[in-house]
Design an enzyme around this catalytic site. Structure first.
Site, PDB file in Angstrom:
ATOM      1  N   LYS A 179       0.851  -1.193   0.000  1.00 15.46           N
ATOM      2  CA  LYS A 179       0.000   0.000   0.000  1.00 15.46           C
ATOM      3  C   LYS A 179       0.889   1.245   0.000  1.00 15.46           C
ATOM      4  CE  LYS A 179      -1.791   2.572   3.083  1.00 15.46           C
ATOM      5  NZ  LYS A 179      -1.519   3.851   2.390  1.00 15.46           N
ATOM      6  N   GLU A 254      10.196   0.908  10.765  1.00 16.92           N
ATOM      7  CA  GLU A 254      11.156   2.013  10.680  1.00 16.92           C
ATOM      8  C   GLU A 254      10.385   3.279  10.924  1.00 16.92           C
ATOM      9  OE1 GLU A 254      14.181   2.305  10.558  1.00 16.92           O
ATOM     10  OE2 GLU A 254      14.378   0.138  10.489  1.00 16.92           O
ATOM     11  N   CYS A 288      13.207  11.467   7.605  1.00 15.50           N
ATOM     12  CA  CYS A 288      13.267  10.834   8.920  1.00 15.50           C
ATOM     13  C   CYS A 288      14.554  11.218   9.637  1.00 15.50           C
ATOM     14  CB  CYS A 288      13.155   9.322   8.780  1.00 15.50           C
ATOM     15  SG  CYS A 288      14.391   8.611   7.696  1.00 15.50           S
ATOM     16  N   GLU A 394       9.008  14.947  17.546  1.00 15.55           N
ATOM     17  CA  GLU A 394       9.303  15.129  16.114  1.00 15.55           C
ATOM     18  C   GLU A 394       8.293  16.090  15.477  1.00 15.55           C
ATOM     19  OE1 GLU A 394       8.303  11.990  13.284  1.00 15.55           O
ATOM     20  OE2 GLU A 394      10.200  12.275  12.242  1.00 15.55           O
TER      21      GLU A 394
HETATM   22  P1  NAD Z   1       2.400   7.814   8.510  1.00 14.46           P
HETATM   23  O1  NAD Z   1       2.751   6.955   9.664  1.00 14.46           O
HETATM   24  O2  NAD Z   1       1.317   8.798   8.685  1.00 14.46           O
HETATM   25  O3  NAD Z   1       1.977   6.902   7.243  1.00 14.46           O
HETATM   26  C1  NAD Z   1       2.821   5.891   6.745  1.00 14.46           C
HETATM   27  C2  NAD Z   1       1.980   4.820   6.043  1.00 14.46           C
HETATM   28  O4  NAD Z   1       1.171   4.150   7.020  1.00 14.46           O
HETATM   29  C3  NAD Z   1       1.002   5.384   5.002  1.00 14.46           C
HETATM   30  O5  NAD Z   1       0.984   4.523   3.896  1.00 14.46           O
HETATM   31  C4  NAD Z   1      -0.322   5.356   5.737  1.00 14.46           C
HETATM   32  O6  NAD Z   1      -1.457   5.280   4.904  1.00 14.46           O
HETATM   33  C5  NAD Z   1      -0.180   4.103   6.569  1.00 14.46           C
HETATM   34  N1  NAD Z   1      -1.056   4.031   7.755  1.00 14.46           N
HETATM   35  C6  NAD Z   1      -1.602   5.056   8.455  1.00 14.46           C
HETATM   36  N2  NAD Z   1      -2.329   4.572   9.490  1.00 14.46           N
HETATM   37  C7  NAD Z   1      -2.230   3.210   9.446  1.00 14.46           C
HETATM   38  C8  NAD Z   1      -2.734   2.152  10.255  1.00 14.46           C
HETATM   39  N3  NAD Z   1      -3.495   2.387  11.327  1.00 14.46           N
HETATM   40  N4  NAD Z   1      -2.399   0.879   9.929  1.00 14.46           N
HETATM   41  C9  NAD Z   1      -1.607   0.618   8.865  1.00 14.46           C
HETATM   42  N5  NAD Z   1      -1.118   1.584   8.046  1.00 14.46           N
HETATM   43  C10 NAD Z   1      -1.411   2.867   8.346  1.00 14.46           C
HETATM   44  O7  NAD Z   1       3.767   8.526   8.040  1.00 14.46           O
HETATM   45  P2  NAD Z   1       4.005   9.594   6.868  1.00 14.46           P
HETATM   46  O8  NAD Z   1       3.401  10.893   7.251  1.00 14.46           O
HETATM   47  O9  NAD Z   1       3.684   9.010   5.551  1.00 14.46           O
HETATM   48  O10 NAD Z   1       5.610   9.720   6.919  1.00 14.46           O
HETATM   49  C11 NAD Z   1       6.270  10.532   7.825  1.00 14.46           C
HETATM   50  C12 NAD Z   1       6.835   9.755   9.008  1.00 14.46           C
HETATM   51  O11 NAD Z   1       7.619   8.671   8.530  1.00 14.46           O
HETATM   52  C13 NAD Z   1       7.781  10.594   9.846  1.00 14.46           C
HETATM   53  O12 NAD Z   1       7.556  10.304  11.206  1.00 14.46           O
HETATM   54  C14 NAD Z   1       9.177  10.118   9.419  1.00 14.46           C
HETATM   55  O13 NAD Z   1      10.171  10.323  10.381  1.00 14.46           O
HETATM   56  C15 NAD Z   1       8.898   8.665   9.165  1.00 14.46           C
HETATM   57  N6  NAD Z   1       9.884   8.069   8.243  1.00 14.46           N
HETATM   58  C16 NAD Z   1      10.766   7.154   8.756  1.00 14.46           C
HETATM   59  C17 NAD Z   1      11.749   6.601   7.934  1.00 14.46           C
HETATM   60  C18 NAD Z   1      12.751   5.596   8.482  1.00 14.46           C
HETATM   61  O14 NAD Z   1      13.390   4.914   7.689  1.00 14.46           O
HETATM   62  N7  NAD Z   1      12.909   5.472   9.779  1.00 14.46           N
HETATM   63  C19 NAD Z   1      11.823   6.968   6.585  1.00 14.46           C
HETATM   64  C20 NAD Z   1      10.891   7.899   6.091  1.00 14.46           C
HETATM   65  C21 NAD Z   1       9.918   8.437   6.941  1.00 14.46           C
END
Ligand code: NAD
Length: 492
Positions: A179, A254, A288, A394
């Protein structure tokens, strides 16, 4: 859908076909620089996820029984396509998530590196032959695929991160249900088209567009053997909690960071300012590994502050398709609001504001882009205290706290480590004792020395500790999350 979205409503890719979903709802991809629609996509439902999992289940055995090298062939096709289409795909990324064009292209290059590494892995050793206590016995460790891997990815690396998840999972013999993030469905569409063009067998790769409810359906289905998740700590911890209760199922998460850079008294300040500017403001602070905390020794604090603040006041915010732009817009209104809320919180907690470009002047916004999600850097100094929320949570934006310390490296690392997160951090120092102390004591998974606090090497593990990761880093170490190990002994 190679160049620009059309009037069509785009669907899911399931079982080797473009598949109309069960639901009626659609959603738009929006260009954050202009708020223009880039295309309309079907919103996947839990039922669509079930259909995708049925397809992944059906394809599992045949895919597993191919050789590693056979499976890798499909990925090599995709590798070449990523290389040939880097400029075009970089532009799509920039239009869809707002990061400036060199970063858009770098996202594609990083995807290519991961695919190259995973496909190349098909010809590498995959286990250990070990000496047995009995001379006639062969003893070795063998890897096998786990089965179905559910991949849930964020918007900020909309091409690289999906390949970080999927390339190795597929080469190792798993089928995949993915997804993409709801903010970047156009990138999702193009990646699915690449798998279709590569002719990957039906059901091996499946993509369902949508939001958290579709992600949750992947997490909750018992047929999914591993969930690979990259995104916020809030969502990741929910997923890890759910999966943790199911024996045999695994979640590799992650997550977010509140990353810091330590600048010691003997640091090269050119390197320090460059590292901090790159890490705080590239991708408009929405990486991130972006650094929201700068911990600077008092002997060099004033000079560092003067140079850093002068640069932060000048960094260009503008059209992300223009190569001279340093920062593009934020991804959406929600992120702009969150940024504003944390800037206000910092003021309420006693910040001395040094740069406030939260609301840009009209002449700083590109002429035809007045509608975008534009913000500039927000920088403040504050006395370190363990009770401040603004230096512990964050923001995921260009929001940066400067703090000074007066003691030795031990004090700097103590401040550095005082966050619930443990993703990334950097030290800028000319003293090897200090560098080594940071390396050994900073509570992070990604440590940079005399470098910008950004960047990844696919040959290394990528992941964090504490609230940032749950022990299954991506890249090289992802093999542990997508394979099972058998200890095999054979009497000769
Ligand atoms: P998010 O957690 O809002 O969404 C990430 C994904 O999870 C999306 O595809 C979303 O639709 C899905 N999702 C949302 N709720 C869900 C649920 N209840 N169950 C399953 N899936 C669900 O994050 P974002 O806004 O897309 O990205 C930003 C965040 O990601 C920041 O906190 C950033 O630090 C982190 N990030 C971490 C890394 C790493 O490698 N550690 C890399 C990139 C981004």
């Amino acid at each position: 859908m190679s160049q620009q979205a059309s009037e069509q409503v785009y669907s899911h890719y399931i079982g080797g076909e473009w598949h109309d979903g069960a639901g009626e709802e659609t959603f738009e991809s929006v260009n954050p620089a202009t708020k223009e629609s880039l295309g309309e996509f079907q919103r996947g439902t839990p039922e669509d996820v079930q259909t995708a999992l049925d397809a992944a289940e059906e394809a599992k055995e045949e895919w597993r029984d191919l050789s590693y090298v056979n499976r890798a062939e499909y990925l090599w096709d995709i590798y070449h396509e990523l290389r040939e289409r880097t400029d075009e795909l970089g532009e799509v990324i920039t239009k869809e998530c707002g990061k400036e064009i060199s970063e858009g292209k770098a996202d594609v290059v990083e995807a290519a590196h991961m695919v190259e590494w995973a496909a190349g892995n098909a010809r590498h050793p995959h286990g250990d032959l070990v000496p047995s206590e009995i001379p006639s016995k062969d003893a070795y460790m063998r890897r096998k695929p786990r089965g179905i891997i559910g991949c849930i990815t964020p918007w900020n690396f909309p091409v690289a991160i999906p390949f970080w998840h999927m390339a190795l999972a597929l080469v190792e013999g798993n089928t995949v249900v993915w997804k993409p993030a709801e903010q970047t469905p156009w990138c999702g569409q193009i990646i699915a088209e690449m798998f279709e063009d590569a002719g990957i067998p039906d059901g091996v790769f499946n993509m369902v567009q949508g939001f958290g409810d579709a992600g949750n359906a992947i997490v909750e289905d018992e047929r999914v053997d591993t969930v690979l998740f990259t995104g916020s700590s809030e969502v990741g911890h929910k997923i890890a909690g759910k999966v943790g209760g199911e024996p045999g199922k695994l979640a590799a998460c992650e997550m977010g960071g509140k990353n810091g850079i330590v600048v010691t008294e003997n640091a090269d300040l050119d390197v320090a300012v460059h590292s901090a500017i790159m890490s705080s403001f590239k991708t408009t602070g929405q990486r991130c590994v972006s650094s929201e905390r700068l911990i600077v020794h008092e002997d060099v604090y004033d000079e560092f502050k003067e140079r850093y603040v002068a640069t932060a006041k000048e960094v260009s915010v503008g059209d992300p398709l223009d190569e001279n732009t340093f920062m593009g817009p934020m991804v959406n209104e929600e992120q702009v609001e969150k940024f504003g809320k944390y800037n206000q919180l910092a003021k309420d907690e006693g910040a001395n504001v040094l740069v406030d470009r939260e609301e840009l002047d009209d002449d700083e916004i590109p002429d035809d882009h007045e509608k975008g999600f534009w913000v500039g850097p927000f920088v403040y100094e504050i006395d370190y205290s363990p009770d401040l929320r603004c230096i512990h949570e964050e923001v995921f934006g260009p929001h940066v706290a400067l703090m000074s310390y007066s003691g030795d490296i031990e004090e700097a690392v103590e401040i550095h480590n005082d966050t619930p997160y443990g993703l990334a951090g950097a030290i800028i120092s000319e003293d090897y004792r200090q560098v080594n102390y940071f390396r050994d004591n900073a509570e992070i998974g990604l440590a940079y020395g005399n470098l910008p606090c950004i960047g990844a090497e696919v040959q290394l593990p990528f992941g964090g500790v504490k609230k940032s990761g749950n022990g299954y880093p991506s890249a090289r170490e992802a093999i542990e999350a997508v394979t099972e190990r058998t200890a095999w002994t054979l009497n000769n």
